[in-house]
Design a protein around this motif. Structure first.
Motif, short mmCIF file in Angstrom:
data_model
loop_
_atom_site.label_atom_id
_atom_site.label_comp_id
_atom_site.label_asym_id
_atom_site.label_seq_id
_atom_site.Cartn_x
_atom_site.Cartn_y
_atom_site.Cartn_z
N ARG A 1 0.82 -1.40 0.12
CA ARG A 1 -0.20 0.04 -0.40
C ARG A 1 0.64 1.25 0.10
O ARG A 1 1.82 1.79 0.80
N ASN A 2 0.62 2.24 -1.03
CA ASN A 2 1.30 3.67 -1.11
C ASN A 2 2.45 3.30 -0.41
O ASN A 2 3.44 3.94 -0.76
N PHE B 1 3.16 2.17 -4.76
CA PHE B 1 3.51 1.27 -6.33
C PHE B 1 4.29 2.64 -6.92
O PHE B 1 5.12 2.58 -7.74
N TYR B 2 3.32 3.73 -6.55
CA TYR B 2 4.33 5.41 -6.52
C TYR B 2 6.25 5.20 -6.34
O TYR B 2 6.88 6.11 -7.03
N LEU C 1 -4.19 -2.77 -2.25
CA LEU C 1 -3.15 -1.63 -2.25
C LEU C 1 -3.94 -0.70 -1.47
O LEU C 1 -4.61 -0.42 -1.02
N ASP D 1 -0.45 5.53 -6.92
CA ASP D 1 -0.54 4.59 -6.78
C ASP D 1 -1.25 3.61 -7.93
O ASP D 1 -1.04 2.34 -8.00
N HIS D 2 -1.89 4.58 -8.89
CA HIS D 2 -3.12 4.26 -9.56
C HIS D 2 -3.13 4.63 -11.16
O HIS D 2 -3.18 4.27 -11.94
N TYR E 1 -0.85 6.87 -13.63
CA TYR E 1 0.40 6.50 -14.22
C TYR E 1 0.98 7.88 -15.11
O TYR E 1 0.06 7.82 -16.58
#
Ligand SMILES: C[S@@+](CC[C@H](N)C(=O)[O-])C[C@H]1O[C@@H](n2cnc3c(N)ncnc32)[C@H](O)[C@@H]1O
Length: 340
Positions: A219-220, A222-223, A267, A273-274, A276
């Motif tokens: 969670r938090n 992917f970025y 997620l 994160d969602h 892009y």
């Protein structure tokens, strides 16, 4: 949500400077802002809506218990929060491994003392004596229940000799007349239920190699892996030579292999994160240029496409996006996915 409605969404928003900001509060408790990668902020019960949904799905899909691997778990506050929701005291069937690649976050978690402070931290409601707690709109009547669950697992302790939080952050808070801080430690009886260890999601195959998990959280983060900034904080620092799609697909492949059938991939709810920002590998025809923000985003929702590829995952829970420019009520992102 389809990506073209996301384009409309952003086209109708104003960049941060001019937009009307929602009420000031709450940044997450930026407790570890000075760690080596400057990103380990966390707080208890962050995105409680998704955590509650995860709890219900876990009980339903794995009534006899399962292993949960919480990657990007920072110092363990996320794992403690989720466990407290699953905790039925007598039959503790779930076990959470909290992994993070930040040695500093992990070492703080292993020392086992945590802070909760008012004001302006998302988990301030855990302090019953906070002025802000009295102002809290407890629409779902869950504050008392969460406090009880928290105190079942945590006990108050004195201030430790070592520093837990970023001092600069604390100094800013100290300026508030309402600031106060409490220290808590995980009770001994729960220590074998929450294991906090150093671990990188890229290395998931080598962690608990003989086991599969009923849920994996990332969670938090992917970025961070993709170096993706929020739409409204687009920065020249962003490295557009990074191939975000490749990184995302690589992580999703590994998570898929590690999950049990019916397992959950959980997620974060933050926009970056969602959604892009297009890197250099994305062709012009595959980008939307968002004039209001001066930035191009990928038409293809990279993370969702990677999850849906070959029908491997299906979204099972959607959550309103947590974004500084999410002024519209209906922008939702899928925060829980189930392995088919
Ligand atoms: C913003 S914090 C999020 C913490 C927690 N998940 C939350 O939402 O409150 C991001 C964390 O991700 C960790 N992280 C980033 N990439 C990672 C990776 N590949 N494997 C494990 N942890 C990672 C960072 O070290 C950092 O502690």
């Amino acid at each position: 949500m389809k990506i073209d409605s996301i384009q409309n969404f952003y086209s109708n928003q104003q960049p941060r400077k001019t937009q009307h900001r929602k009420q000031a509060v709450t940044f997450s408790s930026l407790k570890l802002k000075n760690d080596e990668n400057n990103f380990s902020d966390t707080c208890f019960y962050r995105d409680i809506t998704t955590l509650r949904a995860a709890e219900k799905l876990l009980r339903y899909n794995f009534p006899n218990g399962t292993i949960i691997m919480d990657f990007a778990g920072s110092n363990g506050e996320e794992a403690i929060s989720l466990y407290s929701l699953l905790n039925d005291k007598s039959h503790n069937k779930y076990k959470i491994y909290s992994y993070d690649k930040s040695a500093k976050a992990v070492s703080l978690g292993q020392k086992g003392i945590y802070t909760v402070f008012s004001s302006n931290a998302n988990d301030y409601f855990l302090l019953p004596d906070s002025k802000y707690t009295k102002l809290l709109k407890d629409k779902n009547g869950q504050v008392n229940e969460l406090r009880e669950r928290f105190l079942e697992m945590m006990e108050p302790v004195a201030r430790p000799v070592y520093e837990i939080n970023d001092r600069n952050y604390l100094y800013r808070l100290l300026a508030s007349p309402d600031f106060h801080v409490r220290y808590f430690k995980l009770k001994d009886k729960y220590k074998d239920k929450i294991k906090i260890e150093e671990g990188d999601i890229h290395n998931i195959r080598n962690l608990l190699p003989d086991k599969k998990a009923g849920a994996i959280l990332f969670r938090n983060a992917f970025y961070i892996e993709t170096g993706n900034y929020g739409i409204n904080e687009f920065s020249l620092l962003e490295d557009l030579s990074v191939n975000k799609k490749k990184i995302i697909e690589n992580i999703v492949d590994k998570v898929y292999d590690k999950l049990l059938p019916g397992g959950l991939f959980i997620l974060g709810d933050i926009e970056k994160d969602h959604i892009y920002i297009a890197d250099n590998s994305v062709k012009d025809k595959d980008k939307y240029f968002i004039r209001n923000f001066g930035v191009a985003i990928c038409k293809e929702p990279l993370l969702w496409s990677a999850l849906e590829k070959d029908g491997r995952f299906e979204p099972v829970f959607y959550k309103k996006v947590a974004s500084p420019c999410a002024l519209r009520e209906d922008m939702k992102v899928p925060t829980i996915w189930r392995k088919k």
